[in-house]
Design an enzyme around this catalytic site. Structure first.
Site, PDB file in Angstrom:
ATOM      1  N   ARG A 179      38.571  42.143  41.329  1.00 16.71           N
ATOM      2  CA  ARG A 179      39.529  41.300  40.596  1.00 16.71           C
ATOM      3  C   ARG A 179      40.147  40.269  41.530  1.00 16.71           C
ATOM      4  NH1 ARG A 179      39.854  40.479  35.514  1.00 16.71           N
ATOM      5  NH2 ARG A 179      39.911  42.717  35.052  1.00 16.71           N
ATOM      6  N   HIS A 238      33.880  32.063  38.461  1.00 15.88           N
ATOM      7  CA  HIS A 238      35.129  32.432  37.769  1.00 15.88           C
ATOM      8  C   HIS A 238      36.297  32.443  38.769  1.00 15.88           C
ATOM      9  CE1 HIS A 238      37.958  34.934  35.576  1.00 15.88           C
ATOM     10  NE2 HIS A 238      37.100  35.333  34.660  1.00 15.88           N
ATOM     11  N   ARG A 285      27.958  40.236  38.887  1.00 16.13           N
ATOM     12  CA  ARG A 285      29.189  40.528  39.638  1.00 16.13           C
ATOM     13  C   ARG A 285      29.311  42.002  40.013  1.00 16.13           C
ATOM     14  NH1 ARG A 285      34.422  40.231  35.569  1.00 16.13           N
ATOM     15  NH2 ARG A 285      33.606  41.568  33.923  1.00 16.13           N
ATOM     16  N   ASP A 345      43.501  31.223  27.249  1.00 14.43           N
ATOM     17  CA  ASP A 345      42.094  31.622  27.409  1.00 14.43           C
ATOM     18  C   ASP A 345      41.271  30.602  26.624  1.00 14.43           C
ATOM     19  OD1 ASP A 345      39.765  32.935  27.951  1.00 14.43           O
ATOM     20  OD2 ASP A 345      40.367  34.871  27.106  1.00 14.43           O
ATOM     21  N   GLU A 387      37.343  27.887  35.830  1.00 18.13           N
ATOM     22  CA  GLU A 387      35.988  28.382  35.996  1.00 18.13           C
ATOM     23  C   GLU A 387      34.977  27.290  35.651  1.00 18.13           C
ATOM     24  OE1 GLU A 387      35.757  31.994  33.614  1.00 18.13           O
ATOM     25  OE2 GLU A 387      37.932  32.157  33.734  1.00 18.13           O
TER      26      GLU A 387
HETATM   27  C1  BG6 Z   1      37.785  34.921  31.418  1.00 19.35           C
HETATM   28  C2  BG6 Z   1      37.666  35.116  29.933  1.00 19.35           C
HETATM   29  O1  BG6 Z   1      36.733  34.113  31.841  1.00 19.35           O
HETATM   30  O2  BG6 Z   1      37.684  36.186  32.076  1.00 19.35           O
HETATM   31  C3  BG6 Z   1      38.758  36.076  29.474  1.00 19.35           C
HETATM   32  O3  BG6 Z   1      37.773  33.868  29.290  1.00 19.35           O
HETATM   33  C4  BG6 Z   1      38.680  37.382  30.262  1.00 19.35           C
HETATM   34  O4  BG6 Z   1      38.636  36.327  28.088  1.00 19.35           O
HETATM   35  C5  BG6 Z   1      38.727  37.066  31.748  1.00 19.35           C
HETATM   36  O5  BG6 Z   1      39.768  38.214  29.895  1.00 19.35           O
HETATM   37  C6  BG6 Z   1      38.619  38.298  32.645  1.00 19.35           C
HETATM   38  O6  BG6 Z   1      37.505  39.045  32.321  1.00 19.35           O
HETATM   39  P1  BG6 Z   1      37.231  40.423  33.037  1.00 19.35           P
HETATM   40  O7  BG6 Z   1      35.981  40.968  32.389  1.00 19.35           O
HETATM   41  O8  BG6 Z   1      37.030  40.125  34.487  1.00 19.35           O
HETATM   42  O9  BG6 Z   1      38.446  41.281  32.793  1.00 19.35           O
END
Ligand code: BG6
Length: 300
Positions: A72, A168, A98, A213, A272
């Site tokens: 994260r 991302h 990922r 979002d 992103e």
């Molecule tokens: C973003 C999406 O790219 O990633 C969101 O648009 C999502 O909807 C976010 O919540 C995080 O995703 P994840 O799978 O890493 O929790």
């Protein structure tokens, strides 16, 4: 393994492999301009910082470093689909790149003093269970005055395939209330908050006061994160992409994410570079697609 990586790909004083969090191997890159780190797990850049400045990328203090879990923060590589799988919701969100173990393919110091690391990922029995196509994926990470990422997909199969993707990137900011994102004014976006898909128009710069979002459609432009408190702008440009996603989970969603501090939304946002929605790419056999993102810090 770390010793072998250093023997084959280390660059003295510039690029060294170490054991990172969760015992996962990472590359540590040092240039005259900046430092960076990238994990082989996920092909995931977790750190980029100009010398003497604050980190550019945001990392969750509660990030989990485990082979089956996406890290994260930093720059997750979402591939070969973005968001939920288009037809099978049991498949992992944002694809499998990922949470895959990437290999080191090369490293070198460039003439301008920047350092480049090349990672690669190929299909396996496991990947074919999720996406039944042979592929070669490369991620080149160039660390210098800017952080430059290129995600290179080669279709080595004998059928055309559709791929979605995202670099991302999570950015660190002083305090979300102070932040403006410029560069998407007047553009259309798909508002995906709460699973909706309403198309809306961006009036003025983006500021944050609730969950955001959004998939901005039909945009190839540069975004600038203006952070007046830290006196810096982060300039985010891209290539091979006509869609840009902007995300901040805000308070309620932050509380539902186990690897994200409850107040984490106050100090981050994501911009992103994507191939999302109508911008997924069809790649013919023997063809390739390159998605790029360049991240640069400038005085505010
Ligand atoms: C973003 C999406 O790219 O990633 C969101 O648009 C999502 O909807 C976010 O919540 C995080 O995703 P994840 O799978 O890493 O929790």
């Amino acid at each position: 393994m770390i010793d072998k990586l250093n023997e084959a790909f280390g660059v003295p004083g510039k690029l060294q492999f170490k054991t990172g969090q969760g015992d996962l191997p990472k590359a540590v890159i040092t240039t005259p301009f900046s430092t960076a780190e990238a994990y082989l797990h996920g092909g995931h850049v977790t750190h980029f910082q100009r010398t003497g400045q604050k980190p550019v990328l945001w990392m969750s203090e509660e990030a989990v470093f485990r082979p089956d879990k996406a890290i994260r923060g930093g720059v997750p590589v979402c591939w070969p689909w973005f968001g939920p799988h288009p037809t099978d919701s049991s498949k992992p969100q944002h694809g499998f790149a990922r949470v895959s173990k990437w290999e080191v393919k090369g490293s070198r110091e460039m003439e301008d003093g920047s350092v480049r690391l090349d990672l690669g990922l190929e299909d396996s029995e496991e990947s074919r269970g999720l996406w039944p196509h042979p592929f070669q994926l490369g991620l080149s990470v160039t660390v210098g005055e800017a952080l430059e990422l290129s995600l290179i997909f080669k279709n080595v199969g004998d059928e055309a395939v559709e791929v979605g993707a995202a670099l991302h990137s999570y950015f660190a900011v002083s305090e979300i209330d102070n932040i403006l994102i410029k560069g998407l004014e007047g553009g259309d976006y798909i508002d995906t908050v709460g699973g909706a898909r309403d198309v809306k128009k961006q009036e003025g710069p983006i500021h944050f006061s609730e969950e955001v979002d959004r998939i901005y459609t039909d945009t190839e432009g540069v975004c600038v994160i203006e952070d007046p408190v830290w006196g810096r702008n982060i300039v985010v440009s891209k290539s091979g992409s006509r869609s840009t996603v902007v995300w901040n989970p805000w308070m309620d969603k932050a509380e539902t994410m186990g690897d994200f501090p409850d107040n984490g939304y106050e100090s981050m946002l994501c911009i992103e570079a994507t191939n999302a929605a109508a911008d997924v790419r069809r790649v013919e056999p023997g063809g390739m697609h390159v998605l790029g993102q360049r991240i640069e810090e400038a005085a505010g």
